[in-house]
Design a protein around this motif. Structure first.
Motif, short mmCIF file in Angstrom:
data_model
loop_
_atom_site.label_atom_id
_atom_site.label_comp_id
_atom_site.label_asym_id
_atom_site.label_seq_id
_atom_site.Cartn_x
_atom_site.Cartn_y
_atom_site.Cartn_z
N GLY A 5 96.44 66.69 95.13
CA GLY A 5 95.51 66.97 93.90
C GLY A 5 95.78 68.35 93.23
O GLY A 5 96.73 68.99 93.61
N SER A 43 90.31 65.37 90.90
CA SER A 43 89.74 63.93 91.06
C SER A 43 91.01 63.34 90.73
O SER A 43 91.85 63.52 89.81
CB SER A 43 88.53 63.76 89.89
OG SER A 43 87.45 64.38 90.15
N GLY A 44 91.33 61.93 91.34
CA GLY A 44 92.23 60.81 91.09
C GLY A 44 93.31 61.34 92.01
O GLY A 44 94.13 60.22 91.97
N PRO A 46 95.84 61.12 95.11
CA PRO A 46 95.90 59.94 95.91
C PRO A 46 95.61 60.62 97.40
O PRO A 46 95.93 61.73 97.81
CB PRO A 46 97.38 59.66 96.04
CG PRO A 46 98.04 61.02 95.39
CD PRO A 46 97.38 61.45 94.53
N SER A 62 92.89 56.00 99.36
CA SER A 62 91.70 56.29 98.74
C SER A 62 92.22 57.22 97.38
O SER A 62 93.54 57.46 97.51
CB SER A 62 90.57 56.96 99.48
OG SER A 62 89.37 57.27 98.84
N VAL A 63 91.26 57.73 96.58
CA VAL A 63 91.65 58.90 95.65
C VAL A 63 90.55 59.85 95.85
O VAL A 63 89.43 59.59 96.08
CB VAL A 63 91.87 58.21 94.25
CG1 VAL A 63 93.10 57.23 94.33
CG2 VAL A 63 90.56 57.57 93.45
N ASN A 64 90.82 60.92 95.21
CA ASN A 64 89.89 62.24 95.32
C ASN A 64 88.68 61.70 94.40
O ASN A 64 88.97 61.41 93.07
CB ASN A 64 90.39 63.67 95.02
CG ASN A 64 91.24 64.05 95.82
OD1 ASN A 64 91.23 63.72 97.02
ND2 ASN A 64 92.20 64.64 95.15
N SER A 65 87.54 61.70 94.90
CA SER A 65 86.04 61.12 94.09
C SER A 65 85.52 62.38 93.84
O SER A 65 85.07 62.83 92.56
CB SER A 65 85.29 60.28 94.47
OG SER A 65 86.26 59.05 94.73
N GLY A 78 86.00 60.31 98.99
CA GLY A 78 86.52 58.94 98.33
C GLY A 78 86.12 57.70 98.88
O GLY A 78 85.78 57.77 99.93
#
Length: 95
Positions: A5, A43-44, A46, A62-65, A78
């Motif tokens: 990120g 956020s977003g 990977p 997943s992705v950072n939420s 995520g």
């Protein structure tokens, strides 16, 4: 799991890539969590399983939420990407 990120902290200001590596654990509502001190702005980014630094490849899971705190956090959460995400990828590759 390797998590990437661009956190918008005072020292990084969203300009430097950060990564954390660790084991995931279950989080509420079917999400997963990994210990990682990333902050807001990540956020977003990977989440890659079996990440290979040499090739830069891994399996997107997943992705950072969101993190557990806007600043000074210790974990990132995520959604678990499943079959629907896999189908979306297959369709996108055919475009």
């Amino acid at each position: 799991m390797t998590v990437f990120g661009y956190p918008d902290s005072q020292e990084r200001r969203g300009e430097r890539l950060m990564c954390c590596a660790g084991t995931t654990s279950a989080a509420p509502e079917g999400k997963q969590s990994v210990r990682c001190p990333m902050e807001g702005g990540s956020s977003g980014g990977p989440w890659l399983a079996d990440f290979d630094e040499q090739s830069g490849r891994g399996k997107l899971v997943s992705v950072n939420s969101f993190g557990d705190a806007a600043e000074g956090g210790s974990a990132m959460e995520g959604e678990v990407l499943g079959a629907t995400a896999g189908e979306l990828l297959k369709r996108a590759q055919q475009l």
